[in-house]
Design an enzyme around this catalytic site. Structure first.
Site, PDB file in Angstrom:
ATOM      1  N   CYS A 110       0.820  -1.229   0.000  1.00 65.83           N
ATOM      2  CA  CYS A 110       0.000   0.000   0.000  1.00 65.83           C
ATOM      3  C   CYS A 110       0.848   1.272   0.000  1.00 65.83           C
ATOM      4  O   CYS A 110       0.344   2.347  -0.301  1.00 65.83           O
ATOM      5  CB  CYS A 110      -0.925   0.002   1.210  1.00 65.83           C
ATOM      6  SG  CYS A 110      -1.941  -1.465   1.283  1.00 65.83           S
ATOM      7  N   HIS A 244      -3.927   6.886   3.632  1.00 69.56           N
ATOM      8  CA  HIS A 244      -4.244   5.584   3.044  1.00 69.56           C
ATOM      9  C   HIS A 244      -5.612   5.120   3.559  1.00 69.56           C
ATOM     10  O   HIS A 244      -5.924   5.263   4.740  1.00 69.56           O
ATOM     11  CB  HIS A 244      -3.152   4.572   3.408  1.00 69.56           C
ATOM     12  CG  HIS A 244      -3.445   3.200   2.931  1.00 69.56           C
ATOM     13  ND1 HIS A 244      -3.817   2.934   1.635  1.00 69.56           N
ATOM     14  CD2 HIS A 244      -3.441   2.001   3.581  1.00 69.56           C
ATOM     15  CE1 HIS A 244      -4.031   1.626   1.500  1.00 69.56           C
ATOM     16  NE2 HIS A 244      -3.821   1.044   2.664  1.00 69.56           N
ATOM     17  N   ASN A 274     -10.373  -0.479   0.351  1.00 64.61           N
ATOM     18  CA  ASN A 274      -8.912  -0.335   0.341  1.00 64.61           C
ATOM     19  C   ASN A 274      -8.376  -0.839  -1.011  1.00 64.61           C
ATOM     20  O   ASN A 274      -8.425  -2.035  -1.289  1.00 64.61           O
ATOM     21  CB  ASN A 274      -8.337  -1.144   1.511  1.00 64.61           C
ATOM     22  CG  ASN A 274      -6.828  -1.067   1.590  1.00 64.61           C
ATOM     23  OD1 ASN A 274      -6.173  -0.528   0.689  1.00 64.61           O
ATOM     24  ND2 ASN A 274      -6.274  -1.618   2.648  1.00 64.61           N
TER      25      ASN A 274
HETATM   26  O1  UT7 Z   1      -3.814  -1.788   3.647  1.00 63.63           O
HETATM   27  C1  UT7 Z   1      -3.531  -2.976   4.321  1.00 63.63           C
HETATM   28  C2  UT7 Z   1      -3.492  -2.729   5.735  1.00 63.63           C
HETATM   29  N1  UT7 Z   1      -4.623  -3.346   6.407  1.00 63.63           N
HETATM   30  C3  UT7 Z   1      -5.187  -2.731   7.427  1.00 63.63           C
HETATM   31  O2  UT7 Z   1      -4.838  -1.622   7.750  1.00 63.63           O
HETATM   32  C4  UT7 Z   1      -6.231  -3.440   8.211  1.00 63.63           C
HETATM   33  C5  UT7 Z   1      -6.073  -3.097   9.681  1.00 63.63           C
HETATM   34  N2  UT7 Z   1      -7.046  -3.830  10.517  1.00 63.63           N
HETATM   35  C6  UT7 Z   1      -8.345  -3.498  10.514  1.00 63.63           C
HETATM   36  O3  UT7 Z   1      -8.774  -2.593   9.817  1.00 63.63           O
HETATM   37  C7  UT7 Z   1      -9.259  -4.251  11.458  1.00 63.63           C
HETATM   38  O4  UT7 Z   1      -8.480  -4.987  12.374  1.00 63.63           O
HETATM   39  C8  UT7 Z   1     -10.257  -5.200  10.716  1.00 63.63           C
HETATM   40  C9  UT7 Z   1     -11.274  -4.389   9.921  1.00 63.63           C
HETATM   41  C10 UT7 Z   1      -9.498  -6.135   9.796  1.00 63.63           C
HETATM   42  C11 UT7 Z   1     -11.027  -6.023  11.732  1.00 63.63           C
HETATM   43  O5  UT7 Z   1     -11.766  -5.165  12.620  1.00 63.63           O
HETATM   44  P1  UT7 Z   1     -11.774  -5.415  14.188  1.00 63.63           P
HETATM   45  O6  UT7 Z   1     -12.650  -4.413  14.809  1.00 63.63           O
HETATM   46  O7  UT7 Z   1     -10.326  -5.465  14.625  1.00 63.63           O
HETATM   47  O8  UT7 Z   1     -12.496  -6.800  14.286  1.00 63.63           O
HETATM   48  P2  UT7 Z   1     -11.942  -8.149  14.967  1.00 63.63           P
HETATM   49  O9  UT7 Z   1     -10.900  -8.775  14.118  1.00 63.63           O
HETATM   50  O10 UT7 Z   1     -11.592  -7.842  16.413  1.00 63.63           O
HETATM   51  O11 UT7 Z   1     -13.212  -9.050  14.968  1.00 63.63           O
HETATM   52  C12 UT7 Z   1     -14.346  -8.755  15.801  1.00 63.63           C
HETATM   53  C13 UT7 Z   1     -15.407  -9.792  15.532  1.00 63.63           C
HETATM   54  C14 UT7 Z   1     -14.878 -11.232  15.558  1.00 63.63           C
HETATM   55  O12 UT7 Z   1     -15.889 -12.054  16.105  1.00 63.63           O
HETATM   56  P3  UT7 Z   1     -15.826 -12.497  17.658  1.00 63.63           P
HETATM   57  O13 UT7 Z   1     -14.534 -13.262  17.773  1.00 63.63           O
HETATM   58  O14 UT7 Z   1     -15.824 -11.222  18.444  1.00 63.63           O
HETATM   59  O15 UT7 Z   1     -17.051 -13.314  17.815  1.00 63.63           O
HETATM   60  C15 UT7 Z   1     -14.709 -11.571  14.092  1.00 63.63           C
HETATM   61  O16 UT7 Z   1     -14.830 -12.937  13.839  1.00 63.63           O
HETATM   62  O17 UT7 Z   1     -15.929  -9.583  14.231  1.00 63.63           O
HETATM   63  C16 UT7 Z   1     -15.868 -10.806  13.501  1.00 63.63           C
HETATM   64  N3  UT7 Z   1     -15.696 -10.486  12.101  1.00 63.63           N
HETATM   65  C17 UT7 Z   1     -16.720 -10.207  11.295  1.00 63.63           C
HETATM   66  N4  UT7 Z   1     -18.051 -10.194  11.511  1.00 63.63           N
HETATM   67  C18 UT7 Z   1     -18.846  -9.877  10.478  1.00 63.63           C
HETATM   68  C19 UT7 Z   1     -14.529 -10.347  11.399  1.00 63.63           C
HETATM   69  N5  UT7 Z   1     -14.808 -10.009  10.138  1.00 63.63           N
HETATM   70  C20 UT7 Z   1     -16.151  -9.912  10.052  1.00 63.63           C
HETATM   71  C21 UT7 Z   1     -17.044  -9.591   9.003  1.00 63.63           C
HETATM   72  N6  UT7 Z   1     -18.371  -9.582   9.258  1.00 63.63           N
HETATM   73  N7  UT7 Z   1     -16.618  -9.274   7.765  1.00 63.63           N
END
Ligand code: UT7
Length: 319
Positions: A110, A244, A274
């Site tokens: 990125c 970004h 993204n």
């Molecule tokens: O340019 C490349 C660089 N990439 C980035 O900058 C990405 C950086 N990271 C992020 O933006 C975030 O960490 C994410 C958007 C990837 C994830 O968001 P989060 O708030 O950190 O969610 P999480 O991983 O803590 O997941 C929370 C919950 C989980 O369920 P439980 O374990 O709490 O029951 C996940 O399984 O949300 C669940 N989950 C989803 N639920 C519905 C994860 N993805 C999804 C989804 N839909 N798409």
């Protein structure tokens, strides 16, 4: 001598994929994606290739620059998802544009567009080029696992280009790399050699979202502060910040810590998700095409991504 951006262009696929469309293929919802990422829809390549988009963006940037194409002395493409490992995307564009200049790709995920700007600056400093074409193009739809809801909802495809000419528009630039395979990776290991007794490996894009999130917020805050200081600017003097577009929460967290007026931040994550290295040049093109840029405007750009890499710069708009 550095450069001025003298033309911009961008291109994106015709296919719009909404959050509800994704909810039809993985266990997710419009509400989760909007509130956790800020994305409402994204464009995904179906009938067009990433090469087609890169070419369209390049041609638009060349038209916008009103520069003779023969005066392009270098092509740099930023990409991690070109249609070929070799030839490079830059060589393919060089052929399609009918040019004879050197051409190569940069792999910095990125941060690729900012890495390309830094390389371009050194060519201008040596005085060996009249104009450089930079094209950022990525279609991560080709490499994400469409069964993995934690990654497939985040990305979109697109391309954006900038033509650079001689000038003094680059006021500060800073790159970093902090080698790390675990946080974010896209393997290119197929294990097809007959004498290697190993099963084929997963070749999908993989990410530790939490680690990348923390890295993203802290590096964005640090790098924006640093390039603004290097450019001797006050926060009030910044016209636009182009961050970004990985997650609106990353941008909001950085905003809260940076003392830059709220109305200076430009975003388009809601429409495109993204798009990797394409986000920043795409926003630059949107600003340029909508007539929002004035001579002397100060633009702060800040990217982070796989590597882990970061890149940030201050550009004065003299286009
Ligand atoms: O340019 C490349 C660089 N990439 C980035 O900058 C990405 C950086 N990271 C992020 O933006 C975030 O960490 C994410 C958007 C990837 C994830 O968001 P989060 O708030 O950190 O969610 P999480 O991983 O803590 O997941 C929370 C919950 C989980 O369920 P439980 O374990 O709490 O029951 C996940 O399984 O949300 C669940 N989950 C989803 N639920 C519905 C994860 N993805 C999804 C989804 N839909 N798409």
């Amino acid at each position: 001598m550095s450069f001025n951006v003298i033309g911009t262009g961008s291109a994106y696929p015709v296919k719009v994929v909404t959050n509800d469309d994704l909810a039809g293929i993985v266990d997710t919802s419009d509400e989760w994606i909007r509130t956790r990422t800020g994305v409402a829809e994204r464009r995904i390549c179906t009938t067009e290739t990433i090469t087609d988009l890169a070419l369209e963006a390049a041609q638009k940037a060349l038209d916008n620059a009103k520069e003779y194409i023969e005066n392009i002395d270098l092509i740099i493409c930023a990409t991690i998802s070109g249609d070929y490992i070799t030839p490079s995307m830059a060589c393919i564009l060089q052929d399609k544009l009918g040019l004879s200049c050197p051409a190569f790709d940069v792999s910095a995920a990125c941060s690729g567009f900012i890495y390309a700007l830094d390389i371009a600056a050194s060519y201008f400093a040596r005085g060996t080029v009249r104009n450089i074409l930079i094209v950022a193009a990525d279609a991560l739809s080709k490499v994400v696992d469409w069964k993995d809801r934690s990654t497939c909802v985040l990305f979109g495809d697109g391309a954006a280009a900038a033509v650079l000419g001689k000038g003094e528009g680059l006021k500060a630039i800073k790159l970093s790399a902090s080698g790390n395979i675990e946080a974010l990776n896209l393997p290119n290991i197929r294990n097809v050699v007959p004498w290697v007794d190993k099963p084929a490996e997963n070749t999908y894009f993989a990410m530790n979202g939490h680690d990348v999130y923390k890295f993203a917020v802290s590096s964005m805050i640090h790098n924006v502060r640093e390039v603004v200081k290097m450019a001797n600017l006050s926060n009030e003097e910044i016209t636009y910040v182009l961050p970004h577009q990985a997650n609106i929460r990353i941008i909001d967290a950085a905003k809260r810590r940076l003392d830059i007026p709220e109305d200076r931040y430009y975003t388009n994550i809601e429409k495109f998700g993204n798009m990797s290295c394409v986000c920043i040049p795409m926003m630059l093109d949107e600003l340029n095409m909508s007539g929002k840029l004035r001579k002397g405007d100060k633009l702060v750009m800040s990217a982070f991504g796989g590597g882990l890499t970061t890149g940030a710069c201050v550009l004065e708009w003299n286009g």
